[in-house]
Enzyme design. Structure first.
Site, PDB file in Angstrom:
ATOM      1  N   ASN A  10       0.869  -1.177   0.000  1.00  0.00           N
ATOM      2  CA  ASN A  10       0.000   0.000   0.000  1.00  0.00           C
ATOM      3  C   ASN A  10       0.906   1.228   0.000  1.00  0.00           C
ATOM      4  O   ASN A  10       1.523   1.542   1.016  1.00  0.00           O
ATOM      5  CB  ASN A  10      -0.891  -0.020   1.249  1.00  0.00           C
ATOM      6  CG  ASN A  10      -1.690   1.264   1.416  1.00  0.00           C
ATOM      7  OD1 ASN A  10      -1.784   2.068   0.488  1.00  0.00           O
ATOM      8  ND2 ASN A  10      -2.264   1.454   2.596  1.00  0.00           N
ATOM      9  N   LYS A  12       0.083   4.255  -0.208  1.00  0.00           N
ATOM     10  CA  LYS A  12      -0.537   5.446   0.403  1.00  0.00           C
ATOM     11  C   LYS A  12      -0.329   6.667  -0.513  1.00  0.00           C
ATOM     12  O   LYS A  12      -0.344   6.506  -1.725  1.00  0.00           O
ATOM     13  CB  LYS A  12       0.028   5.669   1.800  1.00  0.00           C
ATOM     14  CG  LYS A  12      -0.015   4.396   2.635  1.00  0.00           C
ATOM     15  CD  LYS A  12       0.244   4.639   4.086  1.00  0.00           C
ATOM     16  CE  LYS A  12       0.310   3.297   4.808  1.00  0.00           C
ATOM     17  NZ  LYS A  12       0.324   3.430   6.256  1.00  0.00           N
ATOM     18  N   HIS A  93      -9.534   1.226   5.100  1.00  0.00           N
ATOM     19  CA  HIS A  93      -8.221   1.389   5.743  1.00  0.00           C
ATOM     20  C   HIS A  93      -8.346   2.330   6.943  1.00  0.00           C
ATOM     21  O   HIS A  93      -9.105   3.300   6.908  1.00  0.00           O
ATOM     22  CB  HIS A  93      -7.211   1.945   4.738  1.00  0.00           C
ATOM     23  CG  HIS A  93      -5.805   1.866   5.238  1.00  0.00           C
ATOM     24  ND1 HIS A  93      -5.285   2.802   6.091  1.00  0.00           N
ATOM     25  CD2 HIS A  93      -4.833   0.955   5.032  1.00  0.00           C
ATOM     26  CE1 HIS A  93      -4.034   2.470   6.381  1.00  0.00           C
ATOM     27  NE2 HIS A  93      -3.732   1.348   5.751  1.00  0.00           N
ATOM     28  N   GLU A  95      -6.536   4.631   8.005  1.00  0.00           N
ATOM     29  CA  GLU A  95      -6.255   6.052   7.761  1.00  0.00           C
ATOM     30  C   GLU A  95      -7.469   6.756   7.162  1.00  0.00           C
ATOM     31  O   GLU A  95      -7.701   7.941   7.420  1.00  0.00           O
ATOM     32  CB  GLU A  95      -5.004   6.185   6.872  1.00  0.00           C
ATOM     33  CG  GLU A  95      -3.751   5.885   7.686  1.00  0.00           C
ATOM     34  CD  GLU A  95      -2.569   5.382   6.901  1.00  0.00           C
ATOM     35  OE1 GLU A  95      -2.565   5.475   5.660  1.00  0.00           O
ATOM     36  OE2 GLU A  95      -1.636   4.857   7.550  1.00  0.00           O
ATOM     37  N   GLU A 163      -5.439  -5.035  10.748  1.00  0.00           N
ATOM     38  CA  GLU A 163      -4.393  -4.031  10.922  1.00  0.00           C
ATOM     39  C   GLU A 163      -4.655  -3.234  12.206  1.00  0.00           C
ATOM     40  O   GLU A 163      -5.420  -2.256  12.177  1.00  0.00           O
ATOM     41  CB  GLU A 163      -4.395  -3.061   9.741  1.00  0.00           C
ATOM     42  CG  GLU A 163      -4.114  -3.711   8.413  1.00  0.00           C
ATOM     43  CD  GLU A 163      -3.531  -2.712   7.438  1.00  0.00           C
ATOM     44  OE1 GLU A 163      -2.412  -2.935   6.987  1.00  0.00           O
ATOM     45  OE2 GLU A 163      -4.178  -1.690   7.166  1.00  0.00           O
ATOM     46  N   GLY A 169       2.685   1.948  10.765  1.00  0.00           N
ATOM     47  CA  GLY A 169       3.706   2.975  10.615  1.00  0.00           C
ATOM     48  C   GLY A 169       4.443   3.325  11.892  1.00  0.00           C
ATOM     49  O   GLY A 169       5.130   4.348  11.956  1.00  0.00           O
ATOM     50  N   SER A 208       3.448  -2.440  10.314  1.00  0.00           N
ATOM     51  CA  SER A 208       4.895  -2.491  10.558  1.00  0.00           C
ATOM     52  C   SER A 208       5.531  -3.832  10.191  1.00  0.00           C
ATOM     53  O   SER A 208       6.460  -4.286  10.854  1.00  0.00           O
ATOM     54  CB  SER A 208       5.200  -2.126  12.012  1.00  0.00           C
ATOM     55  OG  SER A 208       4.822  -0.782  12.266  1.00  0.00           O
TER      56      SER A 208
HETATM   57  C1  PEP Z   1      -0.791   0.024   6.123  1.00  0.00           C
HETATM   58  O1  PEP Z   1      -0.910   1.228   5.999  1.00  0.00           O
HETATM   59  O2  PEP Z   1      -1.667  -0.719   5.680  1.00  0.00           O
HETATM   60  C2  PEP Z   1       0.388  -0.479   6.805  1.00  0.00           C
HETATM   61  C3  PEP Z   1       0.371  -1.704   7.221  1.00  0.00           C
HETATM   62  O3  PEP Z   1       1.425   0.398   6.993  1.00  0.00           O
HETATM   63  P1  PEP Z   1       2.874   0.068   7.607  1.00  0.00           P
HETATM   64  O4  PEP Z   1       3.322  -1.244   6.989  1.00  0.00           O
HETATM   65  O5  PEP Z   1       3.726   1.205   7.195  1.00  0.00           O
HETATM   66  O6  PEP Z   1       2.706  -0.080   9.067  1.00  0.00           O
END
Ligand code: PEP
Length: 245
Positions: A10, A12, A93, A95, A163, A169, A208
């Site tokens: 992803n 973003k 998601h 975010e 998630e 992040g 992460s």
């Molecule tokens: C995400 O935004 O779906 C995600 C898992 O981000 P990150 O791997 O950077 O934690």
């Protein structure tokens, strides 16, 4: 029940025509692993150039609007991203839940629209840190799944991504036991909602994931792959995760 692993990136709000070169190495790594699926969700503006540059790689969108067309300034529909070359979209998601105040009902409507237009869907769920600290992680995830999974869902087009918001992040991840526990609960909830079809639905872990922790996370019970943000932006960081699957 064997489910093919899926490693999904992803990007973003990152990337440019110049950084599409990263997809060459990712596509090469994907070709070397015909036993798994690899996909990358890019910004809307990069869908067509990415899909054109690496036709062997599944390129997707990060969101779609629930409506097919209309007066929704700044939004993009499932039909539009499909026409642009997307094969899938992420919906729900965290975010978007945080920044755009999207709900699980919104995620349901978006997933339904995406499927109607032939897109596969990665549907996200996950608790906040406060919810986990309050011992509510399992109930929050169950409620999100209940409200967002379309009743006609099958593993042919729907993938769930667990998630935890506090892991996105941040460099922090749940313990492997905690990941396994939520994935088991998620699968049980799916079974209650869509019956035997639940056995085919992949459940990804996201938050992460890196080349360092991927092997352990991906071999955890009921983890069918990973949704990867930061570490999907370059081939150097994403390819080791593909190789670890
Ligand atoms: C995400 O935004 O779906 C995600 C898992 O981000 P990150 O791997 O950077 O934690």
């Amino acid at each position: 029940m064997t489910r093919r692993k899926l490693i999904a990136g992803n990007w973003k709000m990152n990337g440019s025509l110049a950084t599409l070169a990263e997809l060459d190495g990712i596509a090469a790594a994907a070709k070397a692993r015909p036993d798994i699926d690899v996909a990358v969700a890019v910004p809307f503006t990069l869908i067509t150039p990415a899909a054109t540059r690496v036709p062997s790689l599944s390129i997707g969108a990060q969101d779609v609007h629930a409506a097919d067309s209309g007066a929704h300034t700044g939004c993009v529909s499932a039909a539009m991203v499909r026409e642009a070359g997307a094969r899938f979209t992420i919906v729900g998601h965290s975010e978007r839940r945080a920044d755009q105040h999207e709900t699980s009902q919104d995620a349901w409507a978006k997933a339904t629209a995406a499927h109607r237009h032939g897109l596969n869907v990665i549907l996200c769920c996950g608790e906040t840190e406060a919810e986990r600290d309050a011992g509510r992680a399992e109930r929050v995830v169950q409620a999100q799944i209940e409200k967002s999974v379309p009743e006609n869902a099958t593993g042919d087009w729907l993938t769930l991504a667990y998630e935890p918001r506090w892991a996105i992040g941040t460099g922090r991840t749940p313990t492997l036991d905690d990941i396994a526990a939520i994935h088991a609960i998620a699968r049980a909830k799916l079974r209650a909602l869509i019956g035997d079809a639940a056995a085919q639905v992949r459940i990804l872990y996201g938050g992460s994931v890196t080349g360092d922790n991927a092997a352990a996370i991906l071999s955890t019970a009921d983890v069918d792959g990973a949704l990867v943000g930061g570490a999907s932006l370059t081939a150097a960081k994403f390819v080791p995760i593909i190789e670890a699957a």
